[in-house]
Scaffold this motif. Structure first.
Motif, PDB file in Angstrom:
ATOM      1  N   ARG A  86      30.105-107.760 -55.153  1.00  0.00           N
ATOM      2  CA  ARG A  86      30.885-108.565 -54.215  1.00  0.00           C
ATOM      3  C   ARG A  86      30.026-109.475 -53.339  1.00  0.00           C
ATOM      4  O   ARG A  86      30.344-110.637 -53.135  1.00  0.00           O
ATOM      5  CB  ARG A  86      31.780-107.676 -53.349  1.00  0.00           C
ATOM      6  N   ASP A  87      28.929-108.963 -52.817  1.00  0.00           N
ATOM      7  CA  ASP A  87      28.131-109.783 -51.906  1.00  0.00           C
ATOM      8  C   ASP A  87      26.871-110.274 -52.590  1.00  0.00           C
ATOM      9  O   ASP A  87      25.839-109.602 -52.585  1.00  0.00           O
ATOM     10  CB  ASP A  87      27.776-108.990 -50.646  1.00  0.00           C
ATOM     11  N   CYS A  88      26.972-111.447 -53.171  1.00  0.00           N
ATOM     12  CA  CYS A  88      25.826-111.999 -53.876  1.00  0.00           C
ATOM     13  C   CYS A  88      24.983-112.829 -52.925  1.00  0.00           C
ATOM     14  O   CYS A  88      25.520-113.548 -52.073  1.00  0.00           O
ATOM     15  CB  CYS A  88      26.295-112.873 -55.034  1.00  0.00           C
ATOM     16  N   PRO A  89      23.672-112.772 -53.058  1.00  0.00           N
ATOM     17  CA  PRO A  89      22.809-113.602 -52.226  1.00  0.00           C
ATOM     18  C   PRO A  89      22.914-115.066 -52.646  1.00  0.00           C
ATOM     19  O   PRO A  89      23.328-115.364 -53.761  1.00  0.00           O
ATOM     20  CB  PRO A  89      21.414-113.052 -52.520  1.00  0.00           C
ATOM     21  N   THR A  90      22.549-115.960 -51.752  1.00  0.00           N
ATOM     22  CA  THR A  90      22.553-117.382 -52.083  1.00  0.00           C
ATOM     23  C   THR A  90      21.349-117.691 -52.956  1.00  0.00           C
ATOM     24  O   THR A  90      20.249-117.197 -52.713  1.00  0.00           O
ATOM     25  CB  THR A  90      22.476-118.218 -50.786  1.00  0.00           C
ATOM     26  N   GLY A  91      21.578-118.536 -53.951  1.00  0.00           N
ATOM     27  CA  GLY A  91      20.486-118.906 -54.841  1.00  0.00           C
ATOM     28  C   GLY A  91      20.894-118.724 -56.284  1.00  0.00           C
ATOM     29  O   GLY A  91      22.001-118.275 -56.581  1.00  0.00           O
ATOM     30  N   MET A  92      19.974-119.104 -57.177  1.00  0.00           N
ATOM     31  CA  MET A  92      20.260-118.968 -58.604  1.00  0.00           C
ATOM     32  C   MET A  92      20.152-117.512 -59.009  1.00  0.00           C
ATOM     33  O   MET A  92      19.112-116.885 -58.824  1.00  0.00           O
ATOM     34  CB  MET A  92      19.260-119.781 -59.422  1.00  0.00           C
ATOM     35  N   LEU A  93      21.253-117.022 -59.568  1.00  0.00           N
ATOM     36  CA  LEU A  93      21.294-115.614 -59.947  1.00  0.00           C
ATOM     37  C   LEU A  93      21.501-115.527 -61.456  1.00  0.00           C
ATOM     38  O   LEU A  93      22.399-116.171 -61.990  1.00  0.00           O
ATOM     39  CB  LEU A  93      22.475-114.970 -59.204  1.00  0.00           C
ATOM     40  N   THR A  94      20.655-114.779 -62.116  1.00  0.00           N
ATOM     41  CA  THR A  94      20.858-114.624 -63.557  1.00  0.00           C
ATOM     42  C   THR A  94      21.170-113.171 -63.897  1.00  0.00           C
ATOM     43  O   THR A  94      21.170-112.299 -63.008  1.00  0.00           O
ATOM     44  CB  THR A  94      19.653-115.137 -64.370  1.00  0.00           C
ATOM     45  N   LEU A  95      21.476-112.918 -65.160  1.00  0.00           N
ATOM     46  CA  LEU A  95      21.846-111.579 -65.612  1.00  0.00           C
ATOM     47  C   LEU A  95      20.807-111.069 -66.597  1.00  0.00           C
ATOM     48  O   LEU A  95      20.278-111.831 -67.398  1.00  0.00           O
ATOM     49  CB  LEU A  95      23.221-111.608 -66.300  1.00  0.00           C
ATOM     50  N   ALA A  96      20.514-109.785 -66.509  1.00  0.00           N
ATOM     51  CA  ALA A  96      19.594-109.154 -67.461  1.00  0.00           C
ATOM     52  C   ALA A  96      20.282-107.890 -67.989  1.00  0.00           C
ATOM     53  O   ALA A  96      20.387-106.889 -67.291  1.00  0.00           O
ATOM     54  CB  ALA A  96      18.270-108.811 -66.782  1.00  0.00           C
ATOM     55  N   GLY A  97      20.734-107.957 -69.218  1.00  0.00           N
ATOM     56  CA  GLY A  97      21.549-106.880 -69.788  1.00  0.00           C
ATOM     57  C   GLY A  97      20.774-105.657 -70.216  1.00  0.00           C
ATOM     58  O   GLY A  97      21.347-104.600 -70.458  1.00  0.00           O
ATOM     59  N   SER A  98      19.440-105.789 -70.332  1.00  0.00           N
ATOM     60  CA  SER A  98      18.666-104.584 -70.621  1.00  0.00           C
ATOM     61  C   SER A  98      17.366-104.580 -69.829  1.00  0.00           C
ATOM     62  O   SER A  98      16.823-105.639 -69.503  1.00  0.00           O
ATOM     63  CB  SER A  98      18.393-104.430 -72.120  1.00  0.00           C
ATOM     64  N   ALA A  99      16.910-103.384 -69.527  1.00  0.00           N
ATOM     65  CA  ALA A  99      15.660-103.217 -68.770  1.00  0.00           C
ATOM     66  C   ALA A  99      15.193-101.788 -68.957  1.00  0.00           C
ATOM     67  O   ALA A  99      15.967-100.933 -69.372  1.00  0.00           O
ATOM     68  CB  ALA A  99      15.896-103.503 -67.285  1.00  0.00           C
ATOM     69  N   TRP A 100      13.923-101.564 -68.694  1.00  0.00           N
ATOM     70  CA  TRP A 100      13.410-100.194 -68.757  1.00  0.00           C
ATOM     71  C   TRP A 100      12.265-100.023 -67.771  1.00  0.00           C
ATOM     72  O   TRP A 100      11.690-100.999 -67.299  1.00  0.00           O
ATOM     73  CB  TRP A 100      12.959 -99.838 -70.169  1.00  0.00           C
ATOM     74  N   ARG A 101      11.960 -98.764 -67.513  1.00  0.00           N
ATOM     75  CA  ARG A 101      10.814 -98.435 -66.657  1.00  0.00           C
ATOM     76  C   ARG A 101       9.573 -98.322 -67.515  1.00  0.00           C
ATOM     77  O   ARG A 101       9.589 -97.653 -68.550  1.00  0.00           O
ATOM     78  CB  ARG A 101      11.045 -97.079 -65.971  1.00  0.00           C
ATOM     79  N   GLN A 102       8.491 -98.947 -67.084  1.00  0.00           N
ATOM     80  CA  GLN A 102       7.216 -98.791 -67.769  1.00  0.00           C
ATOM     81  C   GLN A 102       6.567 -97.482 -67.296  1.00  0.00           C
ATOM     82  O   GLN A 102       7.010 -96.885 -66.307  1.00  0.00           O
ATOM     83  CB  GLN A 102       6.291 -99.956 -67.413  1.00  0.00           C
ATOM     84  N   ALA A 103       5.498 -97.092 -67.984  1.00  0.00           N
ATOM     85  CA  ALA A 103       4.811 -95.844 -67.637  1.00  0.00           C
ATOM     86  C   ALA A 103       4.347 -95.849 -66.178  1.00  0.00           C
ATOM     87  O   ALA A 103       4.356 -94.817 -65.496  1.00  0.00           O
ATOM     88  CB  ALA A 103       3.624 -95.634 -68.576  1.00  0.00           C
ATOM     89  N   ASP A 104       3.968 -97.011 -65.648  1.00  0.00           N
ATOM     90  CA  ASP A 104       3.456 -97.081 -64.266  1.00  0.00           C
ATOM     91  C   ASP A 104       4.566 -97.210 -63.232  1.00  0.00           C
ATOM     92  O   ASP A 104       4.298 -97.481 -62.058  1.00  0.00           O
ATOM     93  CB  ASP A 104       2.474 -98.257 -64.144  1.00  0.00           C
ATOM     94  N   GLY A 105       5.826 -97.068 -63.679  1.00  0.00           N
ATOM     95  CA  GLY A 105       6.931 -97.133 -62.735  1.00  0.00           C
ATOM     96  C   GLY A 105       7.489 -98.526 -62.526  1.00  0.00           C
ATOM     97  O   GLY A 105       8.520 -98.700 -61.880  1.00  0.00           O
ATOM     98  N   SER A 106       6.789 -99.529 -63.039  1.00  0.00           N
ATOM     99  CA  SER A 106       7.315-100.887 -62.895  1.00  0.00           C
ATOM    100  C   SER A 106       8.522-101.059 -63.804  1.00  0.00           C
ATOM    101  O   SER A 106       8.760-100.261 -64.716  1.00  0.00           O
ATOM    102  CB  SER A 106       6.240-101.918 -63.241  1.00  0.00           C
ATOM    103  N   LEU A 107       9.298-102.114 -63.503  1.00  0.00           N
ATOM    104  CA  LEU A 107      10.528-102.329 -64.264  1.00  0.00           C
ATOM    105  C   LEU A 107      10.383-103.597 -65.101  1.00  0.00           C
ATOM    106  O   LEU A 107       9.959-104.642 -64.599  1.00  0.00           O
ATOM    107  CB  LEU A 107      11.700-102.450 -63.286  1.00  0.00           C
ATOM    108  N   CYS A 108      10.705-103.480 -66.378  1.00  0.00           N
ATOM    109  CA  CYS A 108      10.584-104.619 -67.285  1.00  0.00           C
ATOM    110  C   CYS A 108      11.969-105.035 -67.757  1.00  0.00           C
ATOM    111  O   CYS A 108      12.732-104.207 -68.259  1.00  0.00           O
ATOM    112  CB  CYS A 108       9.716-104.233 -68.481  1.00  0.00           C
ATOM    113  N   ALA A 109      12.302-106.309 -67.574  1.00  0.00           N
ATOM    114  CA  ALA A 109      13.548-106.860 -68.132  1.00  0.00           C
ATOM    115  C   ALA A 109      13.143-107.914 -69.154  1.00  0.00           C
ATOM    116  O   ALA A 109      12.585-108.950 -68.784  1.00  0.00           O
ATOM    117  CB  ALA A 109      14.413-107.468 -67.033  1.00  0.00           C
ATOM    118  N   PRO A 110      13.388-107.645 -70.437  1.00  0.00           N
ATOM    119  CA  PRO A 110      12.874-108.518 -71.489  1.00  0.00           C
ATOM    120  C   PRO A 110      13.744-109.740 -71.724  1.00  0.00           C
ATOM    121  O   PRO A 110      14.958-109.670 -71.621  1.00  0.00           O
ATOM    122  CB  PRO A 110      12.892-107.615 -72.723  1.00  0.00           C
TER     123      PRO A 110
END
Lengths: 329, 385
Positions: A86-110
């Protein structure tokens, strides 16, 4: 009425010259601001919150127009985000339908569409919904000429808590968006190719008079017709988010049509068709990118096939009726 | 945007048509002949006069004809539902198929009152089966070149000539034939007329032709100075071409143009449910359902136009061309899939059904207008000349 107004903005500001400029890293602000300032990002926002309160049915002609103009900014994604959050921030917003956590805890959206450009991404992390600031991410361009697609890596500390459990809706909605923009871009490609075949003269006559050419154009028109009605299916309900099976069929069918439509257009245009100079490439490059974005036909047909297998005793005719409308439009 | 594609807007079935479906399902549960699946796969070439008469007793032959003639007076949407259910079940509908889809509506539109009074009640009762005499030994896709000729005589007309590839002529009671009544083959579309011919009268010989699958669903019909009464002419003399074209939207836009392999599709899905499916098989199955959904919606869009009295002939050509490509692709792909694992047993009924459909699939894009003719029509519809 929204469609005409948006078409006007696109015709004035989303010219092939500007599309090329944005692809080369130029400023997209003018185009973006025109869409934002006219309120078009709030089409799905409820009227009570000063939005237009539309449902999917009204969005289809707008999203196909985005495809027809090769719009180089994530307007469709930003419109869809308003239905997911409901409350989207102002600016260009895109969608990422898949993502995963890397071994170091970072998040990757391909391979995020508009990943090079977006300010924010609404991310599906295995079913959880996350809103992430793209400026905190490392953006790794896919390195495809002219593409704004990028893989994004967020450091573990920049990834906040999930804001919902409707993450899968990101993938489904984004697939439906691609179906609509594929259908729109195909309309444009068909029109361009028809015009060219009526104008281009070889052997003393327009090449559109040759039976071999006519039959290819007929096949192309069939694929475009199937793609249009497929996209319509995903946007046929008076809902704000597409349903899984209609979206799956829409994305699968439009993606299936991409190789043939693109190949016929390029075959008929000949060498000029693969030049930078001709606008055809603005559309066929996108068709190929959208086909494999958020799952190709192989993925979505698998979803459809599994849904059918999971219904013992159901015949094909019953199944396809189940995803169709029951009342005339 | 090319306006040809504007006809294809997503449309649903109205509630009355969906309600009708339950009646059709109940009828089929009771009356569908218990035959092996590869026989059901014959789909709309399966001939069973008894089944057609049972359907007629229920009021569903001549479904769209007015009740005054014994018809059900239902609309194009209801016919879509009936056809969809019959084909999905693999019901043998060939006996009444042509009379219901084309001959009945043609007589209703162009026939005289006497012709309507005589033929339509018989069609609706399942007592008059029809075939359509179009192709000749030297006139296939070039239909305007037909040479069979009816010549005026004091009693009416005398017909000589030959028709070939006529579906079910050897089972039919009547043929509606397109023949020349004036001019010569060089005059092309002008000078052609349509006649209703009682196939039992003298001077007519019918020779069934056996196909590569061992079936005889089409025939060659010879006319040797056959006397036809004045009342045999349908519509106007010389308007045969125009009248034939008026049927084309009905003939080419329906579910029969993409359901021909649906019995096989369901059989394969059952086998996959029983034995388990690989990811590849699941995606292939899904691709069929994805395409079927879209084809059905394209066809329904045209059904809505037919229900409004329009005649989307070029749009129907588009649906038929893409639809037959789909129904031909199904046995091709399933044949590859079932023999992808030569060390595993294959269901024998599935094997026979795949084999049968691969043998006859070429006919899907021949019958009712060849692929090449249709693509030429579509191209003209797109504005190419």
């Amino acid at each position: 009425m929204f469609t005409e107004a948006i078409e006007k903005i696109l015709a004035d500001l989303c010219t092939p010259t500007r599309v090329r400029a944005v692809e080369e890293g130029g400023d997209a602000t003018l185009l973006w601001n025109a869409l934002q300032d006219s309120g078009f990002l709030e089409l799905l926002t409820p009227e009570a919150q000063d939005g237009a309160g539309l449902t999917l049915e009204s969005l289809l002609p707008i999203f196909t127009a985005f495809g027809r103009y090769a719009l180089p900014v994530p307007a469709a994604q930003s419109i869809a985000a308003r239905a997911l959050l409901r409350d989207c921030p102002t600016g260009m917003l895109t969608l990422a339908g898949s993502a995963w956590r890397q071994a170091d805890g970072s998040l990757c959206a391909p391979q995020v569409a508009f990943g090079l450009l977006a300010d924010f991404a609404l991310v599906n992390l295995q079913g959880e919904l996350l809103l992430l600031d793209c400026h905190l991410a490392r953006r790794q361009s896919m390195g495809v000429h002219g593409s704004q697609c990028a893989t994004l890596f967020w450091p573990a500390e920049s990834v906040g808590k999930a804001i919902g459990n409707n993450g899968e809706e990101v993938r489904v909605f984004h697939a439906a968006i691609h179906a609509a923009t594929i259908a729109g871009a195909m309309e444009r490609v068909l029109d361009m190719t028809l015009e060219y075949c009526n104008d281009r003269v070889q052997f003393g006559k327009a090449i559109g008079k040759f039976q071999a050419v006519q039959h290819q154009l007929s096949v192309m028109a069939e694929q475009v017709a199937a793609s249009r009605i497929a996209a319509e299916l995903a946007f046929s309900a008076a809902l704000q988010v597409p349903q899984l099976l209609p979206a799956a069929i829409a994305k699968a069918r439009t993606s299936m049509a991409v190789p043939q439509v693109s190949a016929i257009a390029h075959a008929l245009f000949g060498a000029i068709g693969i030049t930078e100079e001709l606008d055809l490439q603005l559309f066929t490059r996108r068709l190929h990118e959208w086909r494999i974005s958020e799952g190709s036909e192989s993925y979505w047909n698998g979803i459809v096939g599994q849904a059918f297998l999971d219904q013992p005793g159901t015949c094909a005719s019953h199944f396809v009726r189940h995803v169709a409308l029951t009342q005339p439009a | 945007m090319s306006s040809l594609l504007d006809a294809f807007r997503l449309t649903g079935l109205p509630a009355h048509a969906e309600a009708f479906r339950a009646e059709v399902k109940a009828f089929l549960a009771e009356h569908l002949p218990q035959v092996p699946v590869d026989v059901r796969a014959r789909s709309w070439t399966g001939f069973d006069a008894d089944f057609s008469r049972q359907l007629a007793q229920r009021g569903w032959v001549g479904l769209t004809l007015p009740a005054a003639y014994g018809g059900a007076g239902l609309d194009a949407f209801s016919r879509f539902v009936l056809v969809e259910e019959l084909l999905s079940a693999g019901a043998p509908v060939a006996a009444h198929w042509i009379a219901d889809r084309q001959s009945g509506p043609l007589i209703l539109k162009f026939g005289s009152d006497a012709q309507k009074d005589f033929y339509l009640p018989r069609i609706c009762a399942g007592k008059a089966f029809f075939c359509i005499g179009m192709s000749e030994p030297n006139s296939g896709s070039d239909l305007a070149s037909v040479r069979s000729r009816a010549t005026r005589c004091p009693e009416g007309w005398r017909l000589s000539g030959r028709k070939i590839w006529t579906t079910n002529a050897h089972h039919a009671d009547y043929m509606i034939a397109l023949v020349r009544t004036s001019g010569s083959p060089e005059d092309r579309q002008s000078g052609l007329s349509q006649f209703i011919i009682d196939l039992k009268q003298p001077g007519i010989s019918v020779r069934p032709i056996v196909d590569l699958a061992g079936d005889a669903h089409f025939s060659e019909v010879a006319f040797d100075d056959v006397l036809l009464g004045e009342d045999a002419l349908v519509g106007e003399e010389g308007s045969g071409w125009k009248q034939v074209n008026a049927e084309l939207a009905f003939e080419r836009s329906g579910p029969e143009r993409f359901y021909s392999s649906v019995v096989l599709l369901d059989l394969w899905a059952e086998c996959l449910r029983r034995n388990g499916a690989t990811a590849q098989e699941t995606a292939l199955l899904g691709s069929f359902l994805t395409q079927l959904t879209c084809l059905r919606n394209l066809s329904l869009a045209l059904t809505a136009l037919l229900a409004k009295g329009e005649s989307p002939v070029v749009e129907a050509a588009l649906v038929k061309d893409i639809g037959t490509e789909f129904e031909q692709a199904i046995p091709t792909a399933i044949a590859a899939a079932i023999s992808a694992h030569p060390d595993k047993p294959v269901d024998e009924a599935l094997y026979r059904t795949v084999a049968y459909l691969n043998q006859v699939a070429p006919t899907f894009s021949l019958r009712g207008g060849t692929r090449e003719i249709l693509r030429g029509m579509i191209a003209r519809g797109l504005g190419l000349r």
